[in-house]
Design an enzyme around this catalytic site. Structure first.
Site, PDB file in Angstrom:
ATOM      1  N   HIS A  58       0.862  -1.200   0.000  1.00 37.39           N
ATOM      2  CA  HIS A  58       0.000   0.000   0.000  1.00 37.39           C
ATOM      3  C   HIS A  58       0.894   1.245   0.000  1.00 37.39           C
ATOM      4  CE1 HIS A  58      -3.446   2.480   0.591  1.00 37.39           C
ATOM      5  NE2 HIS A  58      -3.755   2.222   1.827  1.00 37.39           N
ATOM      6  N   HIS A 114      -2.318  -2.382  -9.614  1.00 33.44           N
ATOM      7  CA  HIS A 114      -3.304  -1.755  -8.725  1.00 33.44           C
ATOM      8  C   HIS A 114      -4.546  -2.630  -8.689  1.00 33.44           C
ATOM      9  CE1 HIS A 114      -5.929   1.268  -6.926  1.00 33.44           C
ATOM     10  NE2 HIS A 114      -4.825   1.910  -6.611  1.00 33.44           N
ATOM     11  N   ASP A 154       2.626   5.569  -6.721  1.00 31.57           N
ATOM     12  CA  ASP A 154       3.882   5.489  -5.960  1.00 31.57           C
ATOM     13  C   ASP A 154       5.117   5.439  -6.837  1.00 31.57           C
ATOM     14  OD1 ASP A 154       1.915   3.457  -3.927  1.00 31.57           O
ATOM     15  OD2 ASP A 154       2.770   5.370  -3.308  1.00 31.57           O
TER      16      ASP A 154
HETATM   17  C1  SDX Z   1      -1.461   2.064  -3.410  1.00 26.98           C
HETATM   18  O1  SDX Z   1      -6.232   0.762  -3.125  1.00 26.98           O
HETATM   19  C2  SDX Z   1      -5.693   1.877  -3.424  1.00 26.98           C
HETATM   20  O2  SDX Z   1      -6.329   2.743  -4.003  1.00 26.98           O
HETATM   21  C3  SDX Z   1      -4.250   2.028  -3.020  1.00 26.98           C
HETATM   22  C4  SDX Z   1      -3.608   3.342  -3.456  1.00 26.98           C
HETATM   23  C5  SDX Z   1      -4.199   4.513  -2.708  1.00 26.98           C
HETATM   24  O3  SDX Z   1      -4.092   5.650  -3.232  1.00 26.98           O
HETATM   25  O4  SDX Z   1      -4.674   4.323  -1.580  1.00 26.98           O
HETATM   26  O5  SDX Z   1      -3.781   3.527  -4.851  1.00 26.98           O
HETATM   27  C6  SDX Z   1      -2.108   3.373  -3.147  1.00 26.98           C
HETATM   28  O6  SDX Z   1      -1.397   1.261  -2.524  1.00 26.98           O
HETATM   29  C7  SDX Z   1      -0.947   1.771  -4.815  1.00 26.98           C
HETATM   30  C8  SDX Z   1      -0.337   0.337  -4.920  1.00 26.98           C
HETATM   31  C9  SDX Z   1       1.096   0.400  -4.378  1.00 26.98           C
HETATM   32  N1  SDX Z   1       1.647  -0.971  -4.298  1.00 26.98           N
HETATM   33  C10 SDX Z   1       2.635  -1.355  -5.134  1.00 26.98           C
HETATM   34  O7  SDX Z   1       3.070  -0.685  -6.077  1.00 26.98           O
HETATM   35  C11 SDX Z   1       3.208  -2.738  -4.790  1.00 26.98           C
HETATM   36  C12 SDX Z   1       3.362  -3.563  -6.084  1.00 26.98           C
HETATM   37  N2  SDX Z   1       2.022  -3.865  -6.580  1.00 26.98           N
HETATM   38  C13 SDX Z   1       1.477  -5.178  -6.220  1.00 26.98           C
HETATM   39  O8  SDX Z   1       1.806  -5.611  -4.930  1.00 26.98           O
HETATM   40  C14 SDX Z   1       0.000  -5.305  -6.615  1.00 26.98           C
HETATM   41  O9  SDX Z   1      -0.100  -4.854  -7.892  1.00 26.98           O
HETATM   42  C15 SDX Z   1      -1.052  -4.602  -5.792  1.00 26.98           C
HETATM   43  C16 SDX Z   1      -0.964  -4.924  -4.337  1.00 26.98           C
HETATM   44  C17 SDX Z   1      -0.965  -3.132  -5.978  1.00 26.98           C
HETATM   45  C18 SDX Z   1      -2.402  -5.080  -6.348  1.00 26.98           C
HETATM   46  O10 SDX Z   1      -2.493  -6.392  -6.005  1.00 26.98           O
HETATM   47  P1  SDX Z   1      -3.773  -7.247  -6.501  1.00 26.98           P
HETATM   48  O11 SDX Z   1      -4.896  -6.411  -6.930  1.00 26.98           O
HETATM   49  O12 SDX Z   1      -4.015  -8.275  -5.443  1.00 26.98           O
HETATM   50  O13 SDX Z   1      -3.254  -7.851  -7.806  1.00 26.98           O
HETATM   51  P2  SDX Z   1      -2.685  -9.291  -7.881  1.00 26.98           P
HETATM   52  O14 SDX Z   1      -1.626  -9.451  -6.835  1.00 26.98           O
HETATM   53  O15 SDX Z   1      -3.819 -10.243  -7.907  1.00 26.98           O
HETATM   54  O16 SDX Z   1      -1.946  -9.297  -9.315  1.00 26.98           O
HETATM   55  C19 SDX Z   1      -2.600  -9.773 -10.448  1.00 26.98           C
HETATM   56  C20 SDX Z   1      -1.483 -10.431 -11.245  1.00 26.98           C
HETATM   57  C21 SDX Z   1      -0.767 -11.538 -10.494  1.00 26.98           C
HETATM   58  O17 SDX Z   1      -0.257 -12.430 -11.472  1.00 26.98           O
HETATM   59  P3  SDX Z   1      -1.113 -13.796 -11.798  1.00 26.98           P
HETATM   60  O18 SDX Z   1      -1.345 -14.471 -10.453  1.00 26.98           O
HETATM   61  O19 SDX Z   1      -2.405 -13.298 -12.418  1.00 26.98           O
HETATM   62  O20 SDX Z   1      -0.238 -14.588 -12.724  1.00 26.98           O
HETATM   63  O21 SDX Z   1      -0.468  -9.458 -11.556  1.00 26.98           O
HETATM   64  C22 SDX Z   1       0.755  -9.841 -10.928  1.00 26.98           C
HETATM   65  C23 SDX Z   1       0.419 -10.846  -9.870  1.00 26.98           C
HETATM   66  O22 SDX Z   1       1.511 -11.738  -9.676  1.00 26.98           O
HETATM   67  N3  SDX Z   1       1.286  -8.620 -10.352  1.00 26.98           N
HETATM   68  C24 SDX Z   1       2.563  -8.230 -10.440  1.00 26.98           C
HETATM   69  C25 SDX Z   1       2.612  -6.975  -9.819  1.00 26.98           C
HETATM   70  N4  SDX Z   1       1.395  -6.646  -9.377  1.00 26.98           N
HETATM   71  C26 SDX Z   1       0.576  -7.675  -9.698  1.00 26.98           C
HETATM   72  N5  SDX Z   1       3.652  -8.831 -10.987  1.00 26.98           N
HETATM   73  C27 SDX Z   1       4.813  -8.137 -10.881  1.00 26.98           C
HETATM   74  N6  SDX Z   1       4.933  -6.926 -10.309  1.00 26.98           N
HETATM   75  C28 SDX Z   1       3.858  -6.310  -9.763  1.00 26.98           C
HETATM   76  N7  SDX Z   1       3.960  -5.116  -9.224  1.00 26.98           N
END
Ligand code: SDX
Length: 388
Positions: free
Chosen positions: A229, A270, A328
């Protein structure tokens, strides 16, 4: 009732509630605060105008803004006894650990005199939190570097005052550049609210029990700290520094795709946006402006970031999963360029997000609400008898 959590088993991990504050269309990459697009607010408003909009639903008129600004800026000092509170922390404490503690401690200073069933008192709580968050954040930084706390000034903008409290010393005032003050203000705007994200939902859930607003905001700060987050901005910088050179990018891209490797590209992806995060676009512009002002337009980290972004927009793995840069991704580069240490990045996210958190709390407690009680899907043992 507004703010009542409903549990939707179809989505397993989400709870939903009604709100009039922020609208997101993740597929189209749209973010509206009270109906206004985020890019227009970032370009045409200052941060306190956006705070007012989130709290009251409209952009303030000039007299409304003057009154709101005077109230906020004339309550930026914190009780002198709170200065003692910092002394209990180790100097090397993470500033988010300090913020969770000192913001929760505001309950002991301001809550007893507030009756949250009274609209005027709810207004006061909202104003005090918006006033004091930057002061506490700068104090957490000063404490960590062993410098004296710097008192706020009422003649500076909100963003400029924060930079003053961060970088002035009793020996030498920090001259606040209008470009950097404006960039700080814009960055706070970009973080101001984001619908029912993890930390805002935490604030609402805490508030639904009738807990006081200062404790609720402290719970939001705790939820924001996680690297998935708000902690992602700090993790982006750590990742870019770990990559170190454009020649290493391919190895990290490989790791990001490897299911057995916990590494993820920080700042990408996201839960809601399956398109470009509109805040990332504005943040990138602010990043270019700040780096140009500071004469570091060719920052090596920026080059690595730009290459990562290009790959993510072309590589089928990221394109299929709609993983775009989020809010971010560029903020950490701007903060680093401004001389803000990495461990302070999530603290700045918390400062910026405060009006959103408190607007959601206020919206919920201003009408009939019930305690949030997400239900679970039990997957444990069926009932059985204990025979010793
Ligand atoms: C914020 O909710 C909000 O609005 C939050 C926010 C706010 O203003 O409050 O916008 C702020 O928290 C932004 C997000 C910051 N976090 C990051 O940048 C951390 C990296 N991102 C990931 O951890 C992830 O993308 C999340 C946590 C942001 C979202 O996770 P989800 O929705 O649970 O997505 P997911 O993990 O199910 O991913 C879907 C697929 C997966 O692959 P498959 O299982 O389908 O094969 O995408 C892949 C994931 O492995 N994936 C990534 C990835 N993010 C998702 N692969 C590599 N790098 C990534 N960053």
């Amino acid at each position: 009732a507004k703010g009542y959590f409903t549990y939707d088993p179809g989505f397993m991990s989400t709870a939903s509630c009604e709100s009039e504050i922020t609208y997101i269309d993740g597929d189209k990459g749209i973010l509206l605060h009270r109906g206004y697009p985020i890019d227009q607010l970032a370009e045409q408003c200052d941060y306190l105008e956006v705070c007012y909009l989130l709290l009251h639903g409209e952009i303030p008129t000039a007299p409304e803004k003057a009154k709101f600004q005077k109230i906020v800026m004339h309550h930026t000092m914190v009780h002198e006894q709170l200065h003692e509170f910092f002394q209990a922390f180790r100097r090397d404490s993470h500033p988010m650990a300090i913020m969770v503690g000192v913001v929760g401690a505001l309950s002991a200073f301001y809550h007893d005199s507030l009756d949250i069933s009274d609209e005027r008192h709810r207004e006061v709580a909202a104003h005090r939190l918006i006033s004091k968050m930057p002061t506490l954040a700068a104090m957490a930084y000063k404490y960590s570097i062993g410098q004296p706390f710097i008192y706020p000034r009422n003649d500076l903008s909100y963003g400029g005052n924060f930079l003053h409290m961060m970088f002035s010393t009793p020996c030498e005032p920090y001259v606040v550049s209008p470009t950097l003050a404006r960039a700080m203000d814009k960055i706070f705007i970009l973080h101001a609210d984001h619908e029912q994200n993890a930390s805002t939902s935490t604030v609402r859930l805490a508030g639904s029990s009738g807990a006081n607003p200062f404790a609720c905001i402290a719970s939001g700060i705790a939820a924001l700290w996680g690297p998935a987050h708000g902690g992602a901005n700090e993790a982006v910088l750590t990742m870019l520094e770990e990559i170190g050179d454009e020649s290493n990018i391919d190895d990290f891209i490989k790791r990001a795709k490897d299911k057995d490797d916990p590494f993820r590209l920080m700042g990408f992806g996201h839960r809601v946006y399956k398109n470009y995060d509109p805040r990332a676009t504005v943040m990138k512009q602010a990043c270019d402006e700040v780096l140009a002002e500071l004469g570091i337009a060719d920052d090596p980290l920026l080059k690595i970031a730009a290459r990562l972004e290009q790959i993510a927009l072309e590589d089928p793995y990221f394109v299929e999963r709609k993983l775009y840069p989020n809010v971010d991704f560029y903020s950490g580069i701007i903060f680093k360029a401004m001389g803000i240490p990495t461990e302070m990045f999530t603290v700045l996210f918390a400062v910026g997000r405060t009006p959103g958190w408190i607007a959601h709390w206020k919206e919920m407690v201003s009408g009939p609400y019930r305690i949030g009680r997400p239900r679970q899907l039990y997957t444990g043992k069926v009932a059985r008898n204990l025979k010793k």
